[in-house]
Design an enzyme around this catalytic site. Structure first.
Site, PDB file in Angstrom:
ATOM      1  CB  ILE A   5       1.272  39.841   5.675  1.00 10.41           C
ATOM      2  CG1 ILE A   5       2.046  38.936   4.707  1.00 10.41           C
ATOM      3  CG2 ILE A   5      -0.219  39.779   5.409  1.00 10.41           C
ATOM      4  CD1 ILE A   5       1.757  37.470   4.902  1.00 10.41           C
ATOM      5  N   GLY A   6       4.149  41.646   5.228  1.00  8.31           N
ATOM      6  CA  GLY A   6       5.539  41.719   5.662  1.00  8.31           C
ATOM      7  C   GLY A   6       6.187  40.345   5.730  1.00  8.31           C
ATOM      8  NE  ARG A   7       9.183  39.702   1.890  1.00  5.57           N
ATOM      9  CZ  ARG A   7      10.152  40.142   1.103  1.00  5.57           C
ATOM     10  NH1 ARG A   7      11.166  39.368   0.842  1.00  5.57           N
ATOM     11  NH2 ARG A   7      10.100  41.335   0.602  1.00  5.57           N
ATOM     12  CG  HIS A 179      13.590  58.824 -31.640  1.00  8.08           C
ATOM     13  ND1 HIS A 179      12.884  59.407 -30.612  1.00  8.08           N
ATOM     14  CD2 HIS A 179      12.869  59.014 -32.772  1.00  8.08           C
ATOM     15  CE1 HIS A 179      11.772  59.930 -31.107  1.00  8.08           C
ATOM     16  NE2 HIS A 179      11.733  59.712 -32.418  1.00  8.08           N
TER      17      HIS A 179
HETATM   18  C1  LIG Z   1       5.243  36.679  -2.400  1.00  3.78           C
HETATM   19  C2  LIG Z   1       6.660  37.113  -2.589  1.00  3.78           C
HETATM   20  C3  LIG Z   1       7.006  37.750  -3.773  1.00  3.78           C
HETATM   21  C4  LIG Z   1       8.309  38.157  -3.976  1.00  3.78           C
HETATM   22  N1  LIG Z   1       8.632  38.771  -5.156  1.00  3.78           N
HETATM   23  C5  LIG Z   1       9.910  39.122  -5.370  1.00  3.78           C
HETATM   24  C6  LIG Z   1      10.285  39.735  -6.593  1.00  3.78           C
HETATM   25  O1  LIG Z   1       9.465  39.965  -7.484  1.00  3.78           O
HETATM   26  N2  LIG Z   1      11.592  40.069  -6.779  1.00  3.78           N
HETATM   27  C7  LIG Z   1      12.518  39.833  -5.815  1.00  3.78           C
HETATM   28  O2  LIG Z   1      13.675  40.167  -6.031  1.00  3.78           O
HETATM   29  N3  LIG Z   1      12.186  39.269  -4.656  1.00  3.78           N
HETATM   30  C8  LIG Z   1      10.926  38.907  -4.401  1.00  3.78           C
HETATM   31  N4  LIG Z   1      10.587  38.320  -3.219  1.00  3.78           N
HETATM   32  C9  LIG Z   1      11.637  38.151  -2.213  1.00  3.78           C
HETATM   33  C10 LIG Z   1      12.507  36.951  -2.537  1.00  3.78           C
HETATM   34  O3  LIG Z   1      11.711  35.798  -2.697  1.00  3.78           O
HETATM   35  C11 LIG Z   1      13.502  36.779  -1.398  1.00  3.78           C
HETATM   36  O4  LIG Z   1      14.192  37.994  -1.160  1.00  3.78           O
HETATM   37  C12 LIG Z   1      14.503  35.711  -1.723  1.00  3.78           C
HETATM   38  O5  LIG Z   1      13.859  34.486  -1.987  1.00  3.78           O
HETATM   39  C13 LIG Z   1      15.462  35.555  -0.552  1.00  3.78           C
HETATM   40  O6  LIG Z   1      16.302  34.468  -0.789  1.00  3.78           O
HETATM   41  P1  LIG Z   1      16.885  33.663   0.464  1.00  3.78           P
HETATM   42  O7  LIG Z   1      17.786  32.624  -0.130  1.00  3.78           O
HETATM   43  O8  LIG Z   1      17.398  34.577   1.475  1.00  3.78           O
HETATM   44  O9  LIG Z   1      15.624  32.989   1.143  1.00  3.78           O
HETATM   45  P2  LIG Z   1      14.603  31.924   0.548  1.00  3.78           P
HETATM   46  O10 LIG Z   1      14.458  32.037  -0.920  1.00  3.78           O
HETATM   47  O11 LIG Z   1      13.387  32.048   1.404  1.00  3.78           O
HETATM   48  O12 LIG Z   1      15.309  30.553   0.804  1.00  3.78           O
HETATM   49  C14 LIG Z   1      15.432  30.019   2.104  1.00  3.78           C
HETATM   50  C15 LIG Z   1      15.388  28.503   1.958  1.00  3.78           C
HETATM   51  O13 LIG Z   1      15.710  27.925   3.196  1.00  3.78           O
HETATM   52  C16 LIG Z   1      14.822  26.849   3.415  1.00  3.78           C
HETATM   53  N5  LIG Z   1      14.777  26.594   4.878  1.00  3.78           N
HETATM   54  C17 LIG Z   1      14.163  27.332   5.816  1.00  3.78           C
HETATM   55  N6  LIG Z   1      14.356  26.763   7.029  1.00  3.78           N
HETATM   56  C18 LIG Z   1      15.094  25.653   6.834  1.00  3.78           C
HETATM   57  C19 LIG Z   1      15.613  24.652   7.698  1.00  3.78           C
HETATM   58  N7  LIG Z   1      15.419  24.671   9.008  1.00  3.78           N
HETATM   59  N8  LIG Z   1      16.347  23.673   7.148  1.00  3.78           N
HETATM   60  C20 LIG Z   1      16.585  23.618   5.817  1.00  3.78           C
HETATM   61  N9  LIG Z   1      16.106  24.539   4.963  1.00  3.78           N
HETATM   62  C21 LIG Z   1      15.382  25.556   5.461  1.00  3.78           C
HETATM   63  C22 LIG Z   1      13.518  27.313   2.830  1.00  3.78           C
HETATM   64  O14 LIG Z   1      12.682  26.231   2.548  1.00  3.78           O
HETATM   65  C23 LIG Z   1      14.001  28.018   1.566  1.00  3.78           C
HETATM   66  O15 LIG Z   1      14.118  27.142   0.484  1.00  3.78           O
HETATM   67  C24 LIG Z   1       9.282  37.917  -2.988  1.00  3.78           C
HETATM   68  C25 LIG Z   1       8.929  37.276  -1.802  1.00  3.78           C
HETATM   69  C26 LIG Z   1       7.629  36.887  -1.600  1.00  3.78           C
HETATM   70  C27 LIG Z   1       7.284  36.189  -0.316  1.00  3.78           C
END
Ligand SMILES: Cc1cc2nc3c(=O)[nH]c(=O)nc-3n(C[C@H](O)[C@H](O)[C@H](O)COP(=O)(O)OP(=O)(O)OC[C@H]3O[C@@H](n4cnc5c(N)ncnc54)[C@H](O)[C@@H]3O)c2cc1C
Length: 226
Positions: A5-7, A179
Protein backbone atom coordinates in the site's frame (compact mmCIF):
# COMPACT_ATOMS: atom_id res chain seq x y z
CA UNK A 1 0.53 -12.34 0.95
CA UNK A 2 2.09 -9.16 -0.36
CA UNK A 3 1.01 -5.85 1.21
CA UNK A 4 2.05 -2.99 -1.05
CA UNK A 5 0.00 0.00 0.00
CA UNK A 6 3.01 2.27 0.24
CA UNK A 7 3.89 4.76 2.95
CA UNK A 8 3.57 8.49 3.34
CA UNK A 9 5.24 11.05 5.59
CA UNK A 10 3.26 12.07 8.66
CA UNK A 11 4.29 15.71 8.55
CA UNK A 12 1.06 17.63 8.16
CA UNK A 13 -0.09 18.08 11.76
CA UNK A 14 3.05 18.61 13.78
CA UNK A 15 3.20 22.38 13.55
CA UNK A 16 5.78 22.69 10.81
CA UNK A 17 3.87 25.71 9.51
CA UNK A 18 5.22 27.56 12.55
CA UNK A 19 8.82 26.92 11.48
CA UNK A 20 10.94 27.61 8.42
CA UNK A 21 11.06 23.88 7.59
CA UNK A 22 10.28 23.22 3.93
CA UNK A 23 8.22 20.24 2.83
CA UNK A 24 7.69 19.07 -0.73
CA UNK A 25 4.37 18.36 -2.46
CA UNK A 26 4.25 14.86 -0.99
CA UNK A 27 4.94 16.07 2.54
CA UNK A 28 8.59 15.04 2.79
CA UNK A 29 10.76 17.35 4.88
CA UNK A 30 13.55 18.87 2.84
CA UNK A 31 17.05 18.43 4.27
CA UNK A 32 20.59 18.93 3.05
CA UNK A 33 23.27 16.24 3.16
CA UNK A 34 23.82 17.06 6.84
CA UNK A 35 20.15 16.45 7.76
CA UNK A 36 19.60 20.19 8.29
CA UNK A 37 16.25 21.69 7.41
CA UNK A 38 15.75 25.31 6.35
CA UNK A 39 15.13 26.05 10.03
CA UNK A 40 18.47 26.01 11.82
CA UNK A 41 16.86 24.74 15.04
CA UNK A 42 15.52 21.62 13.36
CA UNK A 43 17.17 18.59 11.81
CA UNK A 44 15.22 15.70 10.33
CA UNK A 45 15.97 12.05 9.65
CA UNK A 46 14.27 8.85 8.55
CA UNK A 47 11.16 8.21 6.52
CA UNK A 48 9.95 11.78 6.84
CA UNK A 49 12.87 13.04 4.71
CA UNK A 50 12.18 10.52 1.92
CA UNK A 51 14.65 8.45 -0.06
CA UNK A 52 14.84 4.79 0.83
CA UNK A 53 12.38 4.39 3.68
CA UNK A 54 14.31 1.82 5.67
CA UNK A 55 15.30 1.52 9.32
CA UNK A 56 19.05 1.33 8.69
CA UNK A 57 18.90 4.45 6.51
CA UNK A 58 17.07 6.25 9.32
CA UNK A 59 19.68 5.12 11.87
CA UNK A 60 22.55 6.24 9.62
CA UNK A 61 20.93 9.67 9.25
CA UNK A 62 20.33 9.81 13.00
CA UNK A 63 24.04 9.41 13.65
CA UNK A 64 24.83 12.15 11.15
CA UNK A 65 22.31 14.47 12.78
CA UNK A 66 23.73 13.78 16.23
CA UNK A 67 27.24 14.56 15.02
CA UNK A 68 26.15 17.70 13.21
CA UNK A 69 24.33 18.94 16.34
CA UNK A 70 27.53 18.47 18.34
CA UNK A 71 29.61 20.36 15.78
CA UNK A 72 31.07 17.39 13.88
CA UNK A 73 31.78 17.32 10.15
CA UNK A 74 29.45 14.41 9.25
CA UNK A 75 27.45 14.35 6.00
CA UNK A 76 25.39 11.73 4.18
CA UNK A 77 27.65 10.25 1.53
CA UNK A 78 26.65 6.56 1.44
CA UNK A 79 27.32 4.93 -1.91
CA UNK A 80 25.06 1.98 -1.22
CA UNK A 81 22.04 1.40 0.99
CA UNK A 82 21.10 -2.27 1.11
CA UNK A 83 17.50 -3.35 0.70
CA UNK A 84 16.22 -6.78 1.62
CA UNK A 85 12.94 -8.50 0.86
CA UNK A 86 12.48 -11.18 3.51
CA UNK A 87 10.73 -13.67 1.30
CA UNK A 88 11.79 -17.24 0.60
CA UNK A 89 14.10 -17.03 -1.21
CA UNK A 90 15.28 -13.64 0.02
CA UNK A 91 16.02 -10.83 -2.40
CA UNK A 92 18.71 -8.28 -1.57
CA UNK A 93 20.32 -5.50 -3.50
CA UNK A 94 22.59 -2.50 -3.06
CA UNK A 95 24.15 0.21 -5.16
CA UNK A 96 23.59 0.63 -8.88
CA UNK A 97 21.36 -1.99 -10.44
CA UNK A 98 21.27 -3.11 -14.06
CA UNK A 99 17.91 -1.48 -14.84
CA UNK A 100 18.89 1.81 -13.21
CA UNK A 101 22.15 1.82 -15.16
CA UNK A 102 20.18 1.32 -18.39
CA UNK A 103 17.81 4.16 -17.50
CA UNK A 104 20.80 6.41 -16.83
CA UNK A 105 22.41 5.35 -20.12
CA UNK A 106 25.42 4.24 -18.13
CA UNK A 107 27.77 1.65 -19.59
CA UNK A 108 28.05 -1.26 -17.17
CA UNK A 109 28.89 -4.94 -17.31
CA UNK A 110 26.88 -7.46 -15.39
CA UNK A 111 28.31 -10.70 -14.04
CA UNK A 112 26.12 -13.52 -12.79
CA UNK A 113 26.91 -16.57 -10.74
CA UNK A 114 24.07 -19.11 -10.60
CA UNK A 115 23.93 -20.94 -7.30
CA UNK A 116 23.46 -24.23 -9.11
CA UNK A 117 27.25 -24.05 -9.46
CA UNK A 118 27.80 -23.50 -5.73
CA UNK A 119 28.60 -26.58 -3.70
CA UNK A 120 27.19 -24.97 -0.55
CA UNK A 121 23.93 -23.99 -2.23
CA UNK A 122 23.53 -27.50 -3.60
CA UNK A 123 23.99 -29.09 -0.18
CA UNK A 124 21.51 -26.61 1.33
CA UNK A 125 18.88 -27.25 -1.32
CA UNK A 126 19.17 -23.62 -2.38
CA UNK A 127 20.34 -24.05 -5.95
CA UNK A 128 17.72 -21.64 -7.31
CA UNK A 129 19.72 -18.62 -6.09
CA UNK A 130 21.65 -16.13 -8.16
CA UNK A 131 24.39 -13.64 -7.35
CA UNK A 132 24.64 -10.76 -9.75
CA UNK A 133 27.14 -7.92 -9.76
CA UNK A 134 27.31 -4.72 -11.75
CA UNK A 135 30.76 -3.44 -12.71
CA UNK A 136 32.13 -0.34 -14.38
CA UNK A 137 33.87 -1.67 -17.52
CA UNK A 138 37.07 0.43 -17.55
CA UNK A 139 37.88 0.72 -13.87
CA UNK A 140 36.38 -2.71 -13.06
CA UNK A 141 34.90 -1.10 -9.96
CA UNK A 142 31.90 -2.80 -8.41
CA UNK A 143 28.91 -0.47 -8.59
CA UNK A 144 26.07 -2.65 -7.41
CA UNK A 145 24.90 -6.12 -6.51
CA UNK A 146 21.70 -8.11 -6.46
CA UNK A 147 21.34 -11.45 -4.74
CA UNK A 148 18.40 -13.84 -4.74
CA UNK A 149 18.57 -16.87 -2.48
CA UNK A 150 18.94 -18.20 1.05
CA UNK A 151 20.42 -15.59 3.42
CA UNK A 152 20.78 -13.03 0.62
CA UNK A 153 20.13 -10.33 3.24
CA UNK A 154 23.25 -11.39 5.13
CA UNK A 155 25.36 -11.76 2.02
CA UNK A 156 24.63 -8.31 0.64
CA UNK A 157 26.84 -6.85 3.41
CA UNK A 158 30.01 -7.89 1.58
CA UNK A 159 28.85 -6.14 -1.57
CA UNK A 160 27.97 -2.99 0.40
CA UNK A 161 31.46 -2.92 1.92
CA UNK A 162 33.03 -3.47 -1.52
CA UNK A 163 30.99 -0.64 -3.05
CA UNK A 164 31.74 1.72 -0.16
CA UNK A 165 35.46 1.00 -0.35
CA UNK A 166 35.59 1.45 -4.13
CA UNK A 167 36.68 -2.17 -4.55
CA UNK A 168 37.39 -3.54 -8.01
CA UNK A 169 36.54 -7.01 -9.28
CA UNK A 170 40.02 -8.28 -8.45
CA UNK A 171 39.60 -7.29 -4.81
CA UNK A 172 36.63 -9.63 -4.48
CA UNK A 173 38.21 -12.27 -6.66
CA UNK A 174 41.49 -12.31 -4.72
CA UNK A 175 39.91 -12.27 -1.26
CA UNK A 176 39.83 -15.87 -0.09
CA UNK A 177 36.30 -16.92 0.80
CA UNK A 178 35.71 -19.94 3.00
CA UNK A 179 34.59 -23.11 1.23
CA UNK A 180 31.89 -24.25 1.13
CA UNK A 181 29.91 -21.06 1.75
CA UNK A 182 27.34 -19.04 -0.13
CA UNK A 183 29.71 -16.07 0.11
CA UNK A 184 31.87 -17.78 -2.49
CA UNK A 185 29.21 -16.85 -5.04
CA UNK A 186 30.28 -13.21 -4.66
CA UNK A 187 33.91 -14.09 -5.27
CA UNK A 188 32.83 -16.20 -8.25
CA UNK A 189 30.66 -13.44 -9.71
CA UNK A 190 33.69 -11.14 -9.64
CA UNK A 191 35.78 -13.90 -11.19
CA UNK A 192 33.10 -14.41 -13.85
CA UNK A 193 33.38 -10.71 -14.70
CA UNK A 194 37.13 -11.22 -15.09
CA UNK A 195 36.51 -14.32 -17.22
CA UNK A 196 37.93 -16.97 -14.95
CA UNK A 197 35.26 -18.20 -12.55
CA UNK A 198 36.22 -21.61 -11.23
CA UNK A 199 32.77 -23.14 -11.46
CA UNK A 200 31.16 -21.64 -14.53
CA UNK A 201 32.20 -21.42 -18.14
CA UNK A 202 32.59 -17.93 -19.56
CA UNK A 203 30.40 -16.94 -22.48
CA UNK A 204 32.11 -17.38 -25.85
CA UNK A 205 34.36 -19.96 -24.29
CA UNK A 206 37.83 -20.07 -25.78
CA UNK A 207 40.45 -22.32 -24.25
CA UNK A 208 38.60 -22.54 -20.96
CA UNK A 209 40.02 -24.55 -18.10
CA UNK A 210 37.32 -26.84 -16.76
CA UNK A 211 37.98 -28.00 -13.26
CA UNK A 212 37.75 -31.58 -12.12
CA UNK A 213 35.45 -30.74 -9.26
CA UNK A 214 33.12 -28.95 -11.60
CA UNK A 215 32.81 -31.95 -13.87
CA UNK A 216 32.21 -34.39 -11.06
CA UNK A 217 29.91 -32.35 -8.84
CA UNK A 218 27.62 -30.38 -11.10
CA UNK A 219 24.83 -31.33 -13.42
CA UNK A 220 24.60 -29.73 -16.84
CA UNK A 221 21.46 -27.86 -15.72
CA UNK A 222 23.20 -24.66 -14.68
CA UNK A 223 25.55 -24.64 -17.65
CA UNK A 224 22.55 -23.95 -19.85
CA UNK A 225 21.39 -21.03 -17.70
CA UNK A 226 24.28 -18.72 -18.54
C1 LIG B 1 5.23 -3.19 7.70
C2 LIG B 1 6.58 -2.55 7.62
C3 LIG B 1 7.70 -3.37 7.52
C4 LIG B 1 8.96 -2.81 7.45
N1 LIG B 1 10.04 -3.64 7.37
C5 LIG B 1 11.27 -3.09 7.35
C6 LIG B 1 12.42 -3.92 7.29
O1 LIG B 1 12.33 -5.15 7.26
N2 LIG B 1 13.64 -3.33 7.28
C7 LIG B 1 13.77 -1.98 7.32
O2 LIG B 1 14.90 -1.51 7.29
N3 LIG B 1 12.71 -1.19 7.36
C8 LIG B 1 11.47 -1.69 7.38
N4 LIG B 1 10.38 -0.87 7.43
C9 LIG B 1 10.60 0.57 7.41
C10 LIG B 1 11.02 1.08 8.78
O3 LIG B 1 10.08 0.68 9.75
C11 LIG B 1 11.13 2.59 8.70
O4 LIG B 1 11.97 2.97 7.62
C12 LIG B 1 11.70 3.15 9.97
O5 LIG B 1 10.91 2.78 11.07
C13 LIG B 1 11.77 4.66 9.86
O6 LIG B 1 12.16 5.20 11.09
P1 LIG B 1 11.67 6.67 11.48
O7 LIG B 1 12.31 6.95 12.80
O8 LIG B 1 11.86 7.59 10.37
O9 LIG B 1 10.10 6.55 11.63
P2 LIG B 1 9.25 5.67 12.64
O10 LIG B 1 9.95 4.42 13.04
O11 LIG B 1 7.90 5.56 12.01
O12 LIG B 1 9.17 6.55 13.93
C14 LIG B 1 8.40 7.73 13.97
C15 LIG B 1 7.90 7.87 15.41
O13 LIG B 1 7.30 9.13 15.55
C16 LIG B 1 6.12 8.96 16.30
N5 LIG B 1 5.22 10.11 16.00
C17 LIG B 1 4.52 10.32 14.88
N6 LIG B 1 3.83 11.48 15.00
C18 LIG B 1 4.11 11.98 16.22
C19 LIG B 1 3.70 13.15 16.91
N7 LIG B 1 2.87 14.04 16.39
N8 LIG B 1 4.21 13.36 18.14
C20 LIG B 1 5.08 12.48 18.71
N9 LIG B 1 5.48 11.36 18.09
C21 LIG B 1 5.02 11.12 16.85
C22 LIG B 1 5.58 7.63 15.86
O14 LIG B 1 4.70 7.10 16.81
C23 LIG B 1 6.86 6.81 15.75
O15 LIG B 1 7.21 6.21 16.96
C24 LIG B 1 9.10 -1.41 7.49
C25 LIG B 1 7.98 -0.59 7.59
C26 LIG B 1 6.73 -1.16 7.64
C27 LIG B 1 5.54 -0.25 7.76
Amino acid sequence: MLVAIGRQPNSDDIGLENTRVQIDKRGFVQVDDRQRTADDRILAIGDVVGGMMLAHKAMYEGKIAAEVITGGPAAFDARAIPAVVYTDPQIAWAGLLENAAKQQGRDVRVARFPWGASGRALTMGAAEGLTKMVFEPGSERILGAGIVGRDAGEMIAEAVLAIEMGAVAADLDLSIHAHPTLSETEEEAAAAFLGHSTHILPRGDSGVAVYTWLLSACSSQWLTQL
